[in-house]
Structure formats: structure tokens, C-alpha cells
Design a protein around this motif. Structure first.
Motif, PDB file in Angstrom:
ATOM      1  N   SER A 148       0.760  -1.153  -0.080  1.00 56.81           N
ATOM      2  CA  SER A 148       0.212  -0.115   0.068  1.00 56.81           C
ATOM      3  C   SER A 148       0.635   1.342  -0.053  1.00 56.81           C
ATOM      4  O   SER A 148       1.895   1.217   0.756  1.00 56.81           O
ATOM      5  CB  SER A 148      -0.995  -0.014   1.088  1.00 56.81           C
ATOM      6  N   PRO A 195       0.270   5.914  -1.143  1.00 57.05           N
ATOM      7  CA  PRO A 195      -0.539   7.048  -1.900  1.00 57.05           C
ATOM      8  C   PRO A 195      -0.173   6.739  -3.329  1.00 57.05           C
ATOM      9  O   PRO A 195       0.957   7.059  -3.623  1.00 57.05           O
ATOM     10  CB  PRO A 195      -0.225   8.106  -1.214  1.00 57.05           C
ATOM     11  N   PHE A 196      -1.162   6.879  -4.145  1.00 56.00           N
ATOM     12  CA  PHE A 196      -0.605   6.857  -5.730  1.00 56.00           C
ATOM     13  C   PHE A 196      -0.511   8.144  -5.896  1.00 56.00           C
ATOM     14  O   PHE A 196       0.308   8.037  -6.966  1.00 56.00           O
ATOM     15  CB  PHE A 196      -1.885   6.070  -6.497  1.00 56.00           C
ATOM     16  N   ASN A 239      -5.091   9.726  -2.881  1.00 58.83           N
ATOM     17  CA  ASN A 239      -5.291   8.340  -3.653  1.00 58.83           C
ATOM     18  C   ASN A 239      -4.923   7.190  -3.029  1.00 58.83           C
ATOM     19  O   ASN A 239      -3.899   6.343  -3.825  1.00 58.83           O
ATOM     20  CB  ASN A 239      -5.319   8.886  -5.032  1.00 58.83           C
ATOM     21  N   GLY A 294      -3.873   3.584  -2.106  1.00 57.04           N
ATOM     22  CA  GLY A 294      -4.195   2.294  -2.746  1.00 57.04           C
ATOM     23  C   GLY A 294      -3.328   1.076  -2.535  1.00 57.04           C
ATOM     24  O   GLY A 294      -2.425   1.357  -1.638  1.00 57.04           O
ATOM     25  N   TYR A 312      -1.021  -1.791  -4.423  1.00 58.17           N
ATOM     26  CA  TYR A 312      -0.534  -2.617  -5.640  1.00 58.17           C
ATOM     27  C   TYR A 312      -0.343  -4.146  -5.412  1.00 58.17           C
ATOM     28  O   TYR A 312      -0.460  -4.588  -4.042  1.00 58.17           O
ATOM     29  CB  TYR A 312       0.903  -2.163  -5.802  1.00 58.17           C
ATOM     30  N   ARG A 358      -3.136  -2.468  -9.782  1.00 54.60           N
ATOM     31  CA  ARG A 358      -3.390  -2.015  -8.388  1.00 54.60           C
ATOM     32  C   ARG A 358      -4.784  -1.573  -8.278  1.00 54.60           C
ATOM     33  O   ARG A 358      -5.427  -1.608  -9.379  1.00 54.60           O
ATOM     34  CB  ARG A 358      -2.504  -0.574  -8.291  1.00 54.60           C
ATOM     35  N   GLN A 393      -7.364   1.324  -6.195  1.00 55.70           N
ATOM     36  CA  GLN A 393      -7.268   2.633  -5.713  1.00 55.70           C
ATOM     37  C   GLN A 393      -8.441   2.587  -4.519  1.00 55.70           C
ATOM     38  O   GLN A 393      -9.488   2.095  -4.691  1.00 55.70           O
ATOM     39  CB  GLN A 393      -7.701   3.664  -6.385  1.00 55.70           C
ATOM     40  N   SER A 444      -8.864   4.998  -1.709  1.00 58.75           N
ATOM     41  CA  SER A 444      -9.418   6.466  -1.334  1.00 58.75           C
ATOM     42  C   SER A 444      -9.379   7.465  -2.712  1.00 58.75           C
ATOM     43  O   SER A 444      -8.335   7.277  -3.442  1.00 58.75           O
ATOM     44  CB  SER A 444      -8.456   7.132  -0.131  1.00 58.75           C
ATOM     45  N   ASP A 445     -10.040   8.271  -2.759  1.00 55.46           N
ATOM     46  CA  ASP A 445     -10.080   9.419  -3.912  1.00 55.46           C
ATOM     47  C   ASP A 445      -9.929  10.656  -3.291  1.00 55.46           C
ATOM     48  O   ASP A 445      -9.937  11.750  -3.779  1.00 55.46           O
ATOM     49  CB  ASP A 445     -11.325   9.340  -4.710  1.00 55.46           C
ATOM     50  N   GLU A 461      -7.170   9.349   6.296  1.00 56.82           N
ATOM     51  CA  GLU A 461      -7.967   9.960   5.012  1.00 56.82           C
ATOM     52  C   GLU A 461      -8.187  11.375   5.339  1.00 56.82           C
ATOM     53  O   GLU A 461      -8.649  11.900   6.629  1.00 56.82           O
ATOM     54  CB  GLU A 461      -9.039   9.336   4.606  1.00 56.82           C
TER      55      GLU A 461
END
Length: 434
Positions: free
Chosen positions: A339, A341-342, A348, A350, A352, A375, A377, A379-380, A402
Motif C-alpha cells: 500500500s 498513496p498513488f 489516492n 491504494g 499494488y 493496483r 485505489q 481512497s479518492d 484520510e
């Protein structure tokens, strides 16, 4: 508090025959969340940070996080630890309770007079064979970047004997981590702390009454390099030792907050936070019971090698490896989950995932670091630290920071829980062997 429940069919077929002649049964998961375990609804309240979660031997979920009256890290004032328990795989959660409170007393030049200023950055493990739970955390008044060997940031340990409901008094065990490195090539270490989130308990190595524990430490060495070591305990946390040669860190420089996991062959993988992705290294045993072996050559994982890319950020995340079926051909294998943040920046969050079909996928750290398969995701929104474990029902308990209410300016995040089937994380490509 927000809460959502969904049903998810985990396998693609009913009683499908595998190549080994085994049968698979359809499993229906009841997906839970998002659920705000510790909320920071505005910038005025005492904020939360740093998620940690474990599953007890009875199957309960125990979540822990920093409550920060000082609105900052250890070393800036009072930090407390709060807990919350779910006894039904995340469907409902009990009341928030205080595990320990800091007193906020700051004595800059005396390491022994303000050990109780704060307790934060927790990492957790529940013993799989008893009701014992172990919590390690950073303690005291010292900031990591200002710590010295003479006035270090401290390491505290606490135990629960009833699955995390009640806790004994903390003990300071700082010297167990500093002293072994004092005469090493990288020592004396000037500052260190154990990576928050999940302590790993081996599924293979048992010495005495307990399966071995592994944790990771970030250390600032004598030359101001940020390096990583793995430490282990064979007595459920009372005594800790450095894994491998004390002169050779798993990540010798440019490391940061680390995590560790056990590979399918019993080797130990170290995963370290770094800008743009992760840094990986693998410790291979010559004698696992004696903890003898050596590190490989650390390798970067990011966009450039189709690895774990964290765009424009460096952030704490979790690594976990689980047994799965590959649904295209019903082949048994393992799946690595990481995990982060993307991005861009801390947004974001998520997970992988990478297929570990055979030993060639993790023969070297470079092999493990490259060519991740996909991957998911979670959270947006603005989102940062994350951790995860497997629940009793076979779903991934994902616990993360978050910015649900745009309250980061107050010094914290909301700590959010979701349960996620492996099938959903991988878009139906894999299912957990459960």
C-alpha cells in the motif's frame, strides 16, 4: 460515522477442479466500510494520526492510533494512544478507549526526566496462539531529527493479556536497539524508531513458546544516513536482536519508515518508504532458527521499473503476502500486496499487487521490485499512512489515514477502515486460499 456493507462473490466458479484435483467452493464475502474508527471532523478537535491494526487469536480486530493534543509528532508535546475493537469482522466497533496518555512534560537535556511526554507511532501484533498483544511505540520528548545517542528518542513496549482490552504499564527498552549498534561501522546510531503499523509474526519459525516476531527500524547513523534494520524477538517482545550483521543495514541509505514480511520460502523482505515508491531488500537464511543469513542488494521499486509508484510522495505503507488461487487456471501461488498513496502527493491511497508464481519472482530484491501486476485505489481523497492485515473471514482489513473532512490543517487525519476481498483488489484475477 460513515458505514457501508456490500456482498461480494469471491470465487469465479463453484467447486471448480484445480490442476491438482482439489475442489474450490464459492465464498461470499460481506464487504464492510468505509468506517471512521477515529474521526478528525474539523481542525479544532484533538487530531488523530498513524494507523495500526491487528487480529487477535479470537478473531477480534484491534485498531490503535495516535491522539495528538500537541498536534504534531513525538517530541513536540503530549501524544496519547487510543484503541477500538471490533468483534464481528469490522461490522461494528466498540467505544474508543485510552491505552495510555502522555503528560506533555518536556525536559530538553535530560533523557530520563521526560520519558512520559508522549507515546506515538504504534505498531502491533497479537499472538496467534494466546490472548497476548504487543505494542511498540516511540516515547518521550525527543524529535527524531534532533535526537542524539546521549539524548535519544525512546522506544516503549506494552503488553495486553486479554486481546487488547486492558494494558500493562509501559517499559522503556531503548537500549536493546541502540547498544548493539554502538560499535558497528554505522554507529553509534543518533536516532531511531520502529516503523508503525504491523509487527510481523512468522508462520514458520518458533523458538520456545512463541513464533518469532519481526519489526523494522529506521535509524539515523553516525554520518546522518537514513538506514533500515530488521529486528526480531523469540519471546514475544521482551528481548530484541538485530537480524544479520550489525555492520550491514538492510537499506544502508535513503531509507525511511520500514515494514517487513515473510516470503513464501521463509526469507524476510524489508520494504522501506522512499520518494517515488519503495526500497526493497531480502534477508535469506542459512539457519532460520539461529537467525543466521545475509542481506541481498537493496533495489528501488517505482514507475521506472513498473513497480510500486508513489507519484511525488514518500509515505509509510504496508507490505503483506497472502496465498491465492490464480483464477485463470486455478493455480496456487502467493500474492504480494503493497500500500502507498498513488499520488500526486499524499492522495489516492491504494494497494499494488504482484503475483509470486514461483521463486523466480523474488529470487533477488531487484526481481521483487520490478513488474508489479496491478493496483486498486481505495481512497479518492487526500490520504497518507496505511496498514493492513487479514481478517478472520479472509478479507483484507485496510486501515488508513484520510482527509475525509479537510482537517489536515489541524494536524491529523480521520482513521478509516475498509474490508476488501482479494478478488476485488485484483479485479477478479485472484482469490484468497482460505
Amino acid at each position: 460515522m460513515r458505514k457501508m456493507t456490500r456482498l461480494f462473490v469471491a470465487s469465479l466458479c463453484m467447486a471448480a477442479l484445480t490442476s491438482c484435483g482439489e475442489q474450490r467452493k464459492q465464498v461470499v464475502y460481506e464487504e464492510q466500510g468505509p468506517f471512521e474508527v477515529f474521526a478528525t471532523p474539523n481542525t479544532e478537535v484533538t487530531p488523530y494520526r498513524i494507523p495500526a491494526i491487528t487480529k487477535t487469536s479470537k478473531g477480534d480486530l484491534l485498531a490503535v492510533a495516535d491522539s495528538r493534543p500537541c498536534r504534531a509528532d513525538i517530541g513536540y508535546g503530549r501524544v496519547d494512544l487510543h484503541g477500538r475493537i471490533s468483534q464481528d469482522n469490522g461490522k461494528t466497533w466498540g467505544d474508543v478507549f485510552t491505552i495510555i496518555e502522555g503528560d506533555g512534560i518536556m525536559v530538553d537535556k535530560d533523557p530520563n526526566k521526560s520519558l512520559t511526554a508522549g507515546y506515538g507511532d504504534p505498531c502491533l501484533i497479537a499472538d496467534r496462539e494466546s490472548d497476548r498483544v504487543l505494542l511498540l511505540c516511540v516515547a518521550g520528548h525527543q524529535v527524531f531529527f534532533r535526537s542524539t545517542r546521549e539524548v535519544p528518542n525512546q522506544v516503549a513496549i506494552m503488553h495486553s493479556e486479554d486481546g487488547g482490552k486492558t494494558w500493562g504499564k509501559p517499559s522503556i527498552i531503548t537500549d536493546q536497539f541502540y547498544v548493539p549498534l554502538d560499535e558497528s561501522k554505522v554507529g553509534p546510531i543518533q536516532s531511531m524508531f520502529i516503523g508503525s503499523g504491523r509487527i510481523m509474526q512468522s508462520t514458520r519459525t518458533k523458538v520456545g513458546d512463541y513464533y518469532r516476531l519481526y519489526a523494522c527500524m529506521l535509524a539515523r547513523d553516525k554520518d546522518n544516513n537514513f538506514c533500515n534494520f530488521v529486528v526480531y524477538s523469540d519471546d514475544f517482545g521482551s528481548n530484541w536482536k538485530i537480524l544479520g550483521d550489525v555492520n550491514i543495514p538492510g537499506v544502508p541509505s535513503k531509507g525511511d519508515e520500514p515494514k517487513t514480511e515473510e516470503l513464501p520460502d521463509g526469507s524476510i523482505i524489508l520494504s522501506s518508504r522512499t520518494n517515488g515508491g519503495r526500497m526493497y531488500n531480502i534477508f535469506k537464511f542459512t539457519d532460520a532458527e539461529k537467525a543466521e543469513g545475509s542481506w541481498g542488494t537493496h533495489a528501488f521499486s517505482g514507475a521506472e521499473n513498473n513497480g510500486v509508484a508513489a507519484e511525488k510522495n514518500s509515505c509509510n505503507g504496508e507490505i503483506m503476502i497472502v496465498p491465492v488461487w490464480r483464477n485463470s487456471d486455478n493455480k496456487k501461488m502467493h500474492l504480494a500486496l503493497q500500500s502507498v498513496p498513488f499520488g500526486p502527493q499524499r492522495t489516492n491511497v491504494g494497494i499494488y499487487y504482484k503475483e509470486l508464481a514461483d521463486a523466480s519472482d523474488y529470487a533477488t530484491p531487484a526481481d521483487f521490485a520490478k513488474d508489479w501486476d496491478g493496483r486498486f485505489q481505495v481512497s479518492d481523497k487526500g490520504s497518507a499512512y496505511s496498514t493492513m492485515i487479514l481478517q478472520e473471514d479472509g478479507q483484507v482489513a485496510f486501515f488508513y489515514e484520510e482527509d475525509t473532512y479537510e482537517a489536515v490543517g489541524g494536524g491529523g487525519y480521520t482513521m478509516v477502515y475498509k474490508s476488501l476481498p482479494i478478488d476485488k483488489i485484483t479485479e477478479g484475477k485472484y482469490s484468497l486460499i482460505h
